[in-house]
Every structure is written in structure tokens, then in C-alpha cells.
Scaffold this motif. Structure first.
Motif, mmCIF file in Angstrom:
data_model
loop_
_atom_site.group_PDB
_atom_site.id
_atom_site.type_symbol
_atom_site.label_atom_id
_atom_site.label_comp_id
_atom_site.label_asym_id
_atom_site.label_seq_id
_atom_site.Cartn_x
_atom_site.Cartn_y
_atom_site.Cartn_z
ATOM 1 N N ALA A 73 39.277 40.598 32.200
ATOM 2 C CA ALA A 73 39.050 41.938 32.748
ATOM 3 C C ALA A 73 37.881 42.618 32.054
ATOM 4 C CB ALA A 73 40.317 42.788 32.619
ATOM 5 N N GLY A 74 37.828 42.506 30.739
ATOM 6 C CA GLY A 74 36.737 43.120 29.989
ATOM 7 C C GLY A 74 35.413 42.417 30.196
ATOM 8 N N GLN A 85 33.500 43.085 33.590
ATOM 9 C CA GLN A 85 32.821 44.378 33.688
ATOM 10 C C GLN A 85 31.431 44.352 33.070
ATOM 11 O OE1 GLN A 85 33.959 46.895 35.651
ATOM 12 N NE2 GLN A 85 35.307 45.200 36.142
ATOM 13 N N GLN A 86 31.131 43.343 32.282
ATOM 14 C CA GLN A 86 29.816 43.258 31.653
ATOM 15 C C GLN A 86 28.737 42.732 32.589
ATOM 16 O OE1 GLN A 86 29.730 41.603 27.735
ATOM 17 N NE2 GLN A 86 31.771 42.367 27.282
ATOM 18 N N ASN A 133 27.519 44.110 35.086
ATOM 19 C CA ASN A 133 26.598 45.199 35.443
ATOM 20 C C ASN A 133 25.405 45.280 34.510
ATOM 21 O OD1 ASN A 133 27.922 46.260 37.704
ATOM 22 N ND2 ASN A 133 29.376 47.312 36.384
ATOM 23 N N LYS A 143 33.369 40.413 41.417
ATOM 24 C CA LYS A 143 33.596 40.155 39.999
ATOM 25 C C LYS A 143 33.671 41.454 39.214
ATOM 26 C CE LYS A 143 30.931 35.868 39.813
ATOM 27 N NZ LYS A 143 29.695 35.314 39.303
ATOM 28 N N GLU A 144 32.895 42.440 39.628
ATOM 29 C CA GLU A 144 32.753 43.660 38.849
ATOM 30 C C GLU A 144 33.607 44.815 39.329
ATOM 31 O OE1 GLU A 144 28.713 44.346 39.634
ATOM 32 O OE2 GLU A 144 28.035 42.679 38.433
ATOM 33 N N SER A 145 34.225 44.703 40.464
ATOM 34 C CA SER A 145 34.908 45.845 41.044
ATOM 35 C C SER A 145 36.045 46.324 40.149
ATOM 36 C CB SER A 145 35.451 45.503 42.429
ATOM 37 O OG SER A 145 36.584 44.673 42.323
ATOM 38 N N GLU A 146 36.335 47.611 40.267
ATOM 39 C CA GLU A 146 37.437 48.175 39.489
ATOM 40 C C GLU A 146 38.765 47.556 39.898
ATOM 41 O OE1 GLU A 146 37.590 52.425 39.209
ATOM 42 O OE2 GLU A 146 35.415 52.544 38.958
ATOM 43 N N GLU A 156 39.110 44.295 38.015
ATOM 44 C CA GLU A 156 39.462 44.587 36.620
ATOM 45 C C GLU A 156 40.928 45.003 36.537
ATOM 46 O OE1 GLU A 156 37.992 47.390 32.937
ATOM 47 O OE2 GLU A 156 37.778 48.150 34.957
ATOM 48 N N GLN A 157 41.361 45.867 37.440
ATOM 49 C CA GLN A 157 42.742 46.345 37.424
ATOM 50 C C GLN A 157 43.721 45.201 37.660
ATOM 51 O OE1 GLN A 157 43.691 49.447 36.474
ATOM 52 N NE2 GLN A 157 45.700 48.483 36.415
#
Length: 167
Positions: A106-107, A110-111, A113, A126-129, A132-133
Motif C-alpha cells: 500500500a505504501g 503510492q510512490q 506519483n 496502481k496509485e489510486s486511493e 491503497e485502501q
């Protein structure tokens, strides 16, 4: 080189845990949780270490309870009290691994971006909230399973972002 044209990881070493919880391997994170090959070794290692720190912090009451029962390592407690296994892997140990690995993923996702790459739309999933959630919720479900096994009276939610409000 990986199929993406990026260099493959040079290190898939083990991360030494705190002596109570099991050690984890970067190779398991890469192979079982499909972390993108675009990351440098140090980024993946740092992401996994931070996930270990955060999960161990949340699971401190579980560790404290197990140690108070006379077990100095989680594996000894598991062998004595929860020997159930799936595919020769103990279910509680599997939950610990999943809690850390999904938190790390999850962490790490987010990288994306901040990395130099093609337009953002290519990696939007891959990056969507919500992605991650999803992985944070998976981590939390495994944390809840560990609490339920050791401290069944503890109130632990199965979602990473559970809020309460006064009405």
C-alpha cells in the motif's frame, strides 16, 4: 533486466525482525505481492521495514500477551496453541506476513506519483486511493485475525479506516 526494461533487483534479502515476530524477506514481497520492478532495492527495503515497524506497533498488545504466557517468540506460541496450517504454512504466521506485506505494498504503490515515467493514466490503478485502501484493509484484516486468536476480547476493526462519530 526485467520485462519492463528496468534492472532487476540485486537484493532479495531477509529483513531481521525484532526477535519475537518472524523475519520477512524482500523476495516474498516481490514474488507474492507483485511489487513493481521500477523500484530501487533501497525503496523496497525501506517500505518493508516501515511496514514491519507499523504492524509491530499495532500488534504490541498481542506480543505482550504472548510473552506474558511464557513464550519469547511468536513461533513457539503458534506451535503450542494454533498449529493449523494451510499448504504447510501456519495460519497465524501467514496472517502476520500478510499484514506486513500488504501494508508495505500500500505504501510503495503510492510512490509511483513521484517517479519519472509515462503519463499518470498508465498507472492510475496502481496509485489510486481505492487500491491503497484495499491493501490497508487486507493488512488490517490480518491484524484483526491475530488479535482474535490471542486477545479475543479486544475490539479490533477489520477495516483500516473505521471512524466513529457522535450523533
Amino acid at each position: 533486466m526485467s520485462l519492463t526494461g528496468n534492472p532487476t533487483l540485486t537484493s532479495a534479502s531477509a529483513i531481521t525482525n525484532d526477535g519475537f515476530w518472524p523475519n520477512l524477506s524482500i523476495a516474498d514481497l516481490l514474488n507474492n505481492y507483485r511489487v513493481p520492478a521500477e523500484y530501487a532495492d533501497s525503496v523496497i527495503s525501506t517500505g518493508l521495514v516501515m511496514a514491519i515497524v507499523r504492524v509491530n506497533d499495532v500488534l504490541y498488545p498481542v506480543k505482550e500477551a504472548v510473552v506474558s504466557m511464557g513464550f519469547n517468540v511468536f513461533a513457539a506460541y503458534v506451535a503450542a496453541h494454533h498449529p493449523q496450517a494451510v499448504n504447510s504454512v501456519n495460519m497465524l504466521e501467514l496472517n502476520y506476513h500478510n499484514a506486513v506485506h500488504t501494508r508495505a505494498k500500500a505504501g510503495l504503490l503510492q510512490q509511483f506519483n513521484s517517479m519519472n515515467r509515462k503519463p499518470n493514466a498508465e498507472n492510475a490503478a496502481k496509485e489510486s486511493e481505492s487500491t491503497e485502501q484495499y491493501f490497508l484493509d487486507e493488512s488490517q484484516l490480518s491484524i484483526k485475525a491475530l488479535f482474535d486468536a490471542v486477545l479475543p476480547d479486544a475490539v479490533v476493526f477489520g477495516s483500516a479506516n473505521t471512524y466513529a462519530s457522535l450523533l
